[in-house]
Motif scaffolding. Structure first.
Motif, mmCIF file in Angstrom:
data_model
loop_
_atom_site.group_PDB
_atom_site.id
_atom_site.type_symbol
_atom_site.label_atom_id
_atom_site.label_comp_id
_atom_site.label_asym_id
_atom_site.label_seq_id
_atom_site.Cartn_x
_atom_site.Cartn_y
_atom_site.Cartn_z
ATOM 1 N N ARG A 232 0.831 -1.203 0.000
ATOM 2 C CA ARG A 232 0.000 0.000 0.000
ATOM 3 C C ARG A 232 0.869 1.257 0.000
ATOM 4 O O ARG A 232 0.586 2.225 -0.714
ATOM 5 N N LEU A 233 1.928 1.239 0.796
ATOM 6 C CA LEU A 233 2.816 2.394 0.857
ATOM 7 C C LEU A 233 3.634 2.550 -0.427
ATOM 8 O O LEU A 233 3.803 3.660 -0.949
ATOM 9 N N LEU A 234 4.124 1.439 -0.950
ATOM 10 C CA LEU A 234 4.993 1.492 -2.127
ATOM 11 C C LEU A 234 4.250 1.924 -3.385
ATOM 12 O O LEU A 234 4.868 2.395 -4.342
ATOM 13 N N ARG A 235 2.939 1.764 -3.374
ATOM 14 C CA ARG A 235 2.143 2.125 -4.546
ATOM 15 C C ARG A 235 1.524 3.514 -4.431
ATOM 16 O O ARG A 235 0.707 3.910 -5.252
ATOM 17 N N PRO B 287 3.549 10.573 -4.015
ATOM 18 C CA PRO B 287 4.883 10.007 -4.221
ATOM 19 C C PRO B 287 5.156 8.868 -3.245
ATOM 20 O O PRO B 287 4.611 8.849 -2.142
ATOM 21 N N ARG B 288 5.996 7.962 -3.668
ATOM 22 C CA ARG B 288 6.324 6.800 -2.860
ATOM 23 C C ARG B 288 7.259 7.197 -1.716
ATOM 24 O O ARG B 288 8.119 8.063 -1.887
ATOM 25 N N PRO B 289 7.116 6.568 -0.534
ATOM 26 C CA PRO B 289 8.097 6.810 0.533
ATOM 27 C C PRO B 289 9.491 6.409 0.074
ATOM 28 O O PRO B 289 9.646 5.500 -0.742
ATOM 29 N N THR B 290 10.488 7.073 0.601
ATOM 30 C CA THR B 290 11.868 6.695 0.286
ATOM 31 C C THR B 290 12.450 5.769 1.348
ATOM 32 O O THR B 290 13.553 5.270 1.182
ATOM 33 N N ALA B 291 11.702 5.549 2.436
ATOM 34 C CA ALA B 291 12.179 4.672 3.506
ATOM 35 C C ALA B 291 10.993 4.011 4.187
ATOM 36 O O ALA B 291 9.880 4.574 4.215
ATOM 37 N N LEU B 292 11.229 2.806 4.740
ATOM 38 C CA LEU B 292 10.215 2.081 5.496
ATOM 39 C C LEU B 292 10.764 1.735 6.872
ATOM 40 O O LEU B 292 11.938 1.358 7.013
ATOM 41 N N PHE B 293 9.890 1.843 7.881
ATOM 42 C CA PHE B 293 10.201 1.406 9.238
ATOM 43 C C PHE B 293 9.208 0.314 9.598
ATOM 44 O O PHE B 293 8.013 0.576 9.749
ATOM 45 N N ALA B 294 9.685 -0.922 9.716
ATOM 46 C CA ALA B 294 8.832 -2.054 10.092
ATOM 47 C C ALA B 294 8.917 -2.230 11.600
ATOM 48 O O ALA B 294 10.001 -2.416 12.158
ATOM 49 N N ALA B 295 7.761 -2.189 12.271
ATOM 50 C CA ALA B 295 7.750 -2.110 13.733
ATOM 51 C C ALA B 295 7.810 -3.452 14.444
ATOM 52 O O ALA B 295 7.730 -3.496 15.664
ATOM 53 N N ASN B 296 7.936 -4.561 13.721
ATOM 54 C CA ASN B 296 8.268 -5.828 14.385
ATOM 55 C C ASN B 296 8.851 -6.794 13.370
ATOM 56 O O ASN B 296 8.885 -6.531 12.161
ATOM 57 N N ASN B 297 9.335 -7.927 13.843
ATOM 58 C CA ASN B 297 10.065 -8.852 12.985
ATOM 59 C C ASN B 297 9.206 -9.464 11.893
ATOM 60 O O ASN B 297 9.653 -9.631 10.757
ATOM 61 N N ALA B 298 7.963 -9.814 12.220
ATOM 62 C CA ALA B 298 7.090 -10.431 11.223
ATOM 63 C C ALA B 298 6.789 -9.455 10.089
ATOM 64 O O ALA B 298 6.811 -9.824 8.903
ATOM 65 N N MET B 299 6.518 -8.207 10.431
ATOM 66 C CA MET B 299 6.216 -7.215 9.395
ATOM 67 C C MET B 299 7.454 -6.901 8.547
ATOM 68 O O MET B 299 7.323 -6.521 7.379
ATOM 69 N N THR B 300 8.648 -7.069 9.119
ATOM 70 C CA THR B 300 9.873 -6.888 8.336
ATOM 71 C C THR B 300 9.926 -7.900 7.199
ATOM 72 O O THR B 300 10.252 -7.569 6.052
ATOM 73 N N ILE B 301 9.585 -9.145 7.512
ATOM 74 C CA ILE B 301 9.560 -10.178 6.473
ATOM 75 C C ILE B 301 8.517 -9.829 5.423
ATOM 76 O O ILE B 301 8.759 -9.947 4.211
ATOM 77 N N GLY B 302 7.339 -9.369 5.871
ATOM 78 C CA GLY B 302 6.306 -8.953 4.931
ATOM 79 C C GLY B 302 6.770 -7.820 4.034
ATOM 80 O O GLY B 302 6.494 -7.798 2.829
ATOM 81 N N ALA B 303 7.509 -6.862 4.619
ATOM 82 C CA ALA B 303 8.030 -5.741 3.830
ATOM 83 C C ALA B 303 9.015 -6.224 2.780
ATOM 84 O O ALA B 303 8.999 -5.754 1.625
ATOM 85 N N LEU B 304 9.871 -7.162 3.144
ATOM 86 C CA LEU B 304 10.840 -7.696 2.187
ATOM 87 C C LEU B 304 10.141 -8.405 1.032
ATOM 88 O O LEU B 304 10.558 -8.293 -0.136
ATOM 89 N N LEU B 305 9.064 -9.121 1.327
ATOM 90 C CA LEU B 305 8.298 -9.773 0.258
ATOM 91 C C LEU B 305 7.694 -8.732 -0.680
ATOM 92 O O LEU B 305 7.706 -8.906 -1.908
#
Length: 347
Positions: free
Chosen positions: A224-227, A230-248
């Motif tokens: 949702r954020l990447l689309r 303008p697109r964000p230039t950085a992401l902050f994932a607030a826990n480990n599971a969401m980090t994996i989701g962000a990488l996907l």
């Protein structure tokens, strides 16, 4: 047992489990069986055997959050040092399961409980703890309840991570927000907001997206954020599971971490240094948190009237290269470093 079962409205096997303590039975059912037996004039000879020696119970989500293994080790090693055995029950981060886990630990007559509270624990688990006057310590997550608690200073760590992103030139930082109702989620949002205020950067509420503290939720939030434009230039994932989701999500959008977009995360992962580039993250002192929880609990067992303690331990910030620079997190502003590496946003 058949007479008692009929009077209590339960099966014979349930009566057997209550009398012999061979399986967990809900407290309401257990009381009904015992009252039926007494009412029928039977002498109650219950075998509620406690474990040999003093015992501490631990109730937290282990299966769905394997990164908490270090916390479990911290509890176990400190409990053993203090002369206690440990019994562990997995709550699966569900309020109903947590209540049953605590009831099971109580049925085994543990001396006290270390608990990582779920959402809704005040409604289901807290009354159970109070009813049996069970000493307990909250771990990992904090609550507005007068009791001993120990965890990470999530707000300060989140603030430092986001401040670093701002200092190297980011003004549109997306955040994958954790489950509502958890203190960890609230504190990390506060840290994100505090970093913006401290460095005089305006907040964009649309860049804070619910990631459900899960892999699928993190992926959806990141997409949702990447689309966005303008697109964000950085992401902050607030826990480990969401980090994996962000990488996907980043792979799905064909975006390179550290080059096309910066990524920082809460919770350091075992494979964080194996990533390319390695992940910049806040690492929680889980072993120390577990050990401190046991220390607070044994103190409470020794002195039930001791003052309540709330302990917040600092996270260490592991600066690697997923943030897109080689500047230390405590270093000076170097926005030019990011601008030299970043590429124009894709349409």
């Amino acid at each position: 047992m058949a007479d008692v079962a009929q009077a209590a409205g339960v099966s014979v096997s349930t009566v057997s489990h209550v009398l012999n303590a061979t399986r967990f039975v809900a407290e309401e059912t257990r009381i009904r069986v015992e009252q039926a037996a007494v009412g029928l004039g039977y002498a109650m000879r219950l075998r509620r055997e406690a474990p040999t020696g003093p015992t501490i119970g631990l109730a937290l989500t282990g299966a769905s959050n394997p990164y908490l293994a270090e916390l479990i080790l911290g509890v176990e090693s400190e409990a053993r040092r203090a002369g206690y055995a440990m019994l562990f029950c997995d709550t699966h981060d569900e309020a109903d399961t947590e209540r049953d886990a605590v009831a099971l630990l109580q049925s085994r007559r543990v001396d006290g409980i270390v608990l990582a509270p779920t959402r809704g624990w005040e409604r289901l688990t807290l009354p159970l703890l109070h009813r049996h006057n069970t000493p307990f310590v909250l771990v990992d997550r904090f609550a507005e309840v007068p009791c001993d608690q120990v965890g990470t200073d999530s707000e300060a760590a989140a603030c430092r991570l986001v401040e670093h992103l701002i200092k190297i030139g980011h003004s549109r930082i997306g955040m994958l927000v954790g489950l509502p109702g958890l203190s960890t989620s609230v504190e990390r949002v506060r840290g994100y907001q505090r970093a913006h205020r401290t460095l005089g950067l305006g907040l964009h509420p649309e860049l804070m997206v619910d990631g459900d503290s899960s892999v699928p939720g993190g992926r959806r939030a990141a997409l949702r954020l990447l689309r966005r434009e303008p697109r964000p230039t950085a992401l902050f994932a607030a826990n480990n599971a969401m980090t994996i989701g962000a990488l996907l999500a980043l792979r799905e959008e064909n975006l390179a971490v550290g080059r096309d977009i910066a990524l920082v995360a809460f919770d350091d992962l075992e494979w964080a240094e194996a990533m390319s580039p390695p992940l910049t993250a806040a690492a929680q002192p889980f072993h120390a948190i577990g050990a401190r929880a046991v220390q607070l609990l044994t103190r409470r067992l020794d002195d039930p009237l001791a003052s309540r303690e709330i302990v917040r331990l600092p996270a260490s910030l592991e600066h690697r290269h997923s943030c897109g620079c080689g500047v230390p997190l405590t270093g000076a502003d170097s926005s030019s470093a990011w601008r030299a590496r970043s590429r124009p946003a894709r349409s």
